[in-house]
Design a protein around this motif. Structure first.
Motif, PDB file in Angstrom:
ATOM      1  N   GLU A  34      48.620   2.861  39.176  1.00 32.40           N
ATOM      2  CA  GLU A  34      48.443   1.452  39.506  1.00 32.40           C
ATOM      3  C   GLU A  34      49.177   1.094  40.790  1.00 32.40           C
ATOM      4  N   LEU A  35      50.394   1.631  40.932  1.00 30.33           N
ATOM      5  CA  LEU A  35      51.171   1.412  42.151  1.00 30.33           C
ATOM      6  C   LEU A  35      50.393   1.882  43.371  1.00 30.33           C
ATOM      7  N   MET A  36      49.883   3.097  43.304  1.00 29.05           N
ATOM      8  CA  MET A  36      49.190   3.663  44.455  1.00 29.05           C
ATOM      9  C   MET A  36      47.885   2.924  44.736  1.00 29.05           C
ATOM     10  N   ALA A  37      47.230   2.448  43.689  1.00 29.96           N
ATOM     11  CA  ALA A  37      45.998   1.687  43.894  1.00 29.96           C
ATOM     12  C   ALA A  37      46.281   0.396  44.652  1.00 29.96           C
ATOM     13  N   GLU A  38      47.389  -0.271  44.313  1.00 30.79           N
ATOM     14  CA  GLU A  38      47.754  -1.502  45.009  1.00 30.79           C
ATOM     15  C   GLU A  38      48.140  -1.215  46.467  1.00 30.79           C
ATOM     16  N   CYS A  39      48.907  -0.149  46.682  1.00 30.01           N
ATOM     17  CA  CYS A  39      49.312   0.204  48.050  1.00 30.01           C
ATOM     18  C   CYS A  39      48.093   0.563  48.897  1.00 30.01           C
ATOM     19  N   THR A  40      47.185   1.314  48.306  1.00 30.88           N
ATOM     20  CA  THR A  40      45.978   1.734  49.021  1.00 30.88           C
ATOM     21  C   THR A  40      45.109   0.535  49.366  1.00 30.88           C
ATOM     22  N   GLU A  41      44.933  -0.372  48.409  1.00 33.72           N
ATOM     23  CA  GLU A  41      44.123  -1.555  48.673  1.00 33.72           C
ATOM     24  C   GLU A  41      44.744  -2.390  49.787  1.00 33.72           C
ATOM     25  N   TYR A  42      46.075  -2.524  49.750  1.00 33.77           N
ATOM     26  CA  TYR A  42      46.743  -3.308  50.785  1.00 33.77           C
ATOM     27  C   TYR A  42      46.549  -2.679  52.164  1.00 33.77           C
ATOM     28  N   LEU A  43      46.753  -1.372  52.259  1.00 35.12           N
ATOM     29  CA  LEU A  43      46.607  -0.699  53.548  1.00 35.12           C
ATOM     30  C   LEU A  43      45.169  -0.823  54.060  1.00 35.12           C
ATOM     31  N   ASP A  44      44.204  -0.634  53.186  1.00 31.20           N
ATOM     32  CA  ASP A  44      42.803  -0.741  53.602  1.00 31.20           C
ATOM     33  C   ASP A  44      42.480  -2.148  54.113  1.00 31.20           C
ATOM     34  N   ARG A  45      43.023  -3.144  53.457  1.00 28.41           N
ATOM     35  CA  ARG A  45      42.767  -4.515  53.897  1.00 28.41           C
ATOM     36  C   ARG A  45      43.436  -4.791  55.237  1.00 28.41           C
ATOM     37  N   ARG A  46      44.635  -4.267  55.426  1.00 23.95           N
ATOM     38  CA  ARG A  46      45.300  -4.438  56.725  1.00 23.95           C
ATOM     39  C   ARG A  46      44.522  -3.733  57.831  1.00 23.95           C
ATOM     40  N   LEU A  47      44.042  -2.535  57.556  1.00 24.11           N
ATOM     41  CA  LEU A  47      43.281  -1.799  58.564  1.00 24.11           C
ATOM     42  C   LEU A  47      41.962  -2.494  58.878  1.00 24.11           C
ATOM     43  N   ALA A  48      41.487  -3.302  57.945  1.00 18.16           N
ATOM     44  CA  ALA A  48      40.258  -4.073  58.163  1.00 18.16           C
ATOM     45  C   ALA A  48      40.529  -5.404  58.863  1.00 18.16           C
ATOM     46  N   GLY A  49      41.794  -5.656  59.192  1.00 17.75           N
ATOM     47  CA  GLY A  49      42.142  -6.866  59.921  1.00 17.75           C
ATOM     48  C   GLY A  49      42.569  -8.032  59.057  1.00 17.75           C
ATOM     49  N   GLU A  50      42.782  -7.784  57.778  1.00 12.32           N
ATOM     50  CA  GLU A  50      43.210  -8.850  56.868  1.00 12.32           C
ATOM     51  C   GLU A  50      44.722  -8.792  56.641  1.00 12.32           C
ATOM     52  N   LEU A  51      45.270  -9.850  56.027  1.00 14.73           N
ATOM     53  CA  LEU A  51      46.664  -9.883  55.559  1.00 14.73           C
ATOM     54  C   LEU A  51      47.652  -9.536  56.662  1.00 14.73           C
ATOM     55  N   SER A  52      47.357  -9.959  57.870  1.00 15.21           N
ATOM     56  CA  SER A  52      48.130  -9.489  59.006  1.00 15.21           C
ATOM     57  C   SER A  52      48.909 -10.607  59.676  1.00 15.21           C
ATOM     58  N   ASP A  53      49.556 -10.252  60.783  1.00 14.30           N
ATOM     59  CA  ASP A  53      50.325 -11.211  61.554  1.00 14.30           C
ATOM     60  C   ASP A  53      49.411 -12.294  62.110  1.00 14.30           C
ATOM     61  N   ILE A  54      49.931 -13.474  62.153  1.00 12.94           N
ATOM     62  CA  ILE A  54      49.197 -14.584  62.755  1.00 12.94           C
ATOM     63  C   ILE A  54      49.280 -14.484  64.281  1.00 12.94           C
ATOM     64  N   ARG A  55      50.443 -14.105  64.769  1.00  9.62           N
ATOM     65  CA  ARG A  55      50.599 -13.940  66.218  1.00  9.62           C
ATOM     66  C   ARG A  55      50.580 -12.459  66.556  1.00  9.62           C
ATOM     67  N   PRO A  56      50.179 -12.079  67.761  1.00  2.45           N
ATOM     68  CA  PRO A  56      50.137 -10.661  68.132  1.00  2.45           C
ATOM     69  C   PRO A  56      51.531 -10.081  68.272  1.00  2.45           C
ATOM     70  N   LYS A  57      51.644  -8.794  67.958  1.00  2.79           N
ATOM     71  CA  LYS A  57      52.926  -8.099  68.102  1.00  2.79           C
ATOM     72  C   LYS A  57      53.217  -7.848  69.573  1.00  2.79           C
ATOM     73  N   ARG A  58      54.485  -7.920  69.924  1.00  4.87           N
ATOM     74  CA  ARG A  58      54.894  -7.552  71.279  1.00  4.87           C
ATOM     75  C   ARG A  58      55.508  -6.172  71.220  1.00  4.87           C
ATOM     76  N   LEU A  59      54.921  -5.259  71.936  1.00  4.57           N
ATOM     77  CA  LEU A  59      55.444  -3.889  71.952  1.00  4.57           C
ATOM     78  C   LEU A  59      56.558  -3.764  72.956  1.00  4.57           C
ATOM     79  N   LYS A  60      57.411  -2.807  72.709  1.00  6.07           N
ATOM     80  CA  LYS A  60      58.525  -2.610  73.636  1.00  6.07           C
ATOM     81  C   LYS A  60      58.022  -1.966  74.916  1.00  6.07           C
TER      82      LYS A  60
END
Length: 224
Positions: free
Chosen positions: A198-224
């Motif tokens: 169950e833990l891994m299913a939740e982690c996997t779903e979260y990562l997939d959603r982030r990679l799809a552009g969801e659940l992310s930062d509202i403002r863009p990241k500033r790289l060093k």
């Protein structure tokens, strides 16, 4: 999955590393539980997190903190282990200079180290904090937390009581510009006994959603 040895602040560090096919693939660093309580990079949850990132095209590294396995040095109560994690990220970035973004995932003690690394490294765009222990470790350095991420824990966790984790989540959720996703695994203890799938299913779903552009930062990241 090559075995690797690289230089750390207290001597050599032992790791397992898998390069992605794409030169500019993101990097994932996975951090293990407390070295004094049996935590190693071969912890089953750490191992599964490693492959979760590998299967999604990340260049991925897990390693033993100082004094564990073939890693040199002695346990340093978090300060040295944070330096180890920074050295590990430096090492993998030196091999993959085209990688611009990275993620950090930590379990228990490793989540505390990972969140500290997050504060130091602006290229870290996402995190997974699994069973963090705000009752045992000071998380006040997250002021503010610079990236969106997942905090996941069990509702039967006696090592890191849910009310303490909730306090951390509530504090982080007041910050603007990031999105903290919280997941609670019903019936799970600190070790996710009988609940790792169950833990891994939740982690996997979260990562997939982030990679799809969801659940992310509202403002863009500033790289060093």
């Amino acid at each position: 999955m090559p075995e690797v040895i690289f230089n750390g602040p207290a001597g050599r560090l032992e790791g397992r590393y898998q390069a992605a096919k794409e030169k500019n693939a993101p990097i994932a660093l996975v951090l293990h539980p407390h070295p004094r309580f049996g935590g190693t990079m071969n912890n089953q949850i750490v191992y599964q997190l490693f492959y979760m990132f590998v299967e999604r095209g990340f260049t991925t590294l897990r390693f033993n903190f100082r004094g564990i396995g073939r890693s040199q040095g002695e346990f340093d109560h978090g300060s040295g282990e944070l330096s180890d994690a920074a050295a590990a990220l430096d090492w993998i970035q030196a091999i993959h200079p085209d990688s611009k973004n990275c993620w950090v995932a930590g379990y228990s003690f490793g989540s505390w180290i990972g969140m500290q690394l997050l504060m130091r490294r602006p290229e870290i765009e996402g995190f997974m904090s699994i069973a963090p222990q705000p009752n045992s470790y000071d998380f006040s350095f997250l002021a503010p937390c610079p990236s969106s991420g997942l905090i996941i824990h069990g509702d039967k966790d006696k090592v890191a009581p849910p009310k303490d984790v909730q306090g951390l989540v509530d504090k982080l959720k007041t910050q603007k510009g990031i999105l903290i996703t919280q997941k609670t695994i019903e019936g799970a203890n600190h070790f996710f006994t009988d609940h790792t799938p169950e833990l891994m299913a939740e982690c996997t779903e979260y990562l997939d959603r982030r990679l799809a552009g969801e659940l992310s930062d509202i403002r863009p990241k500033r790289l060093k």
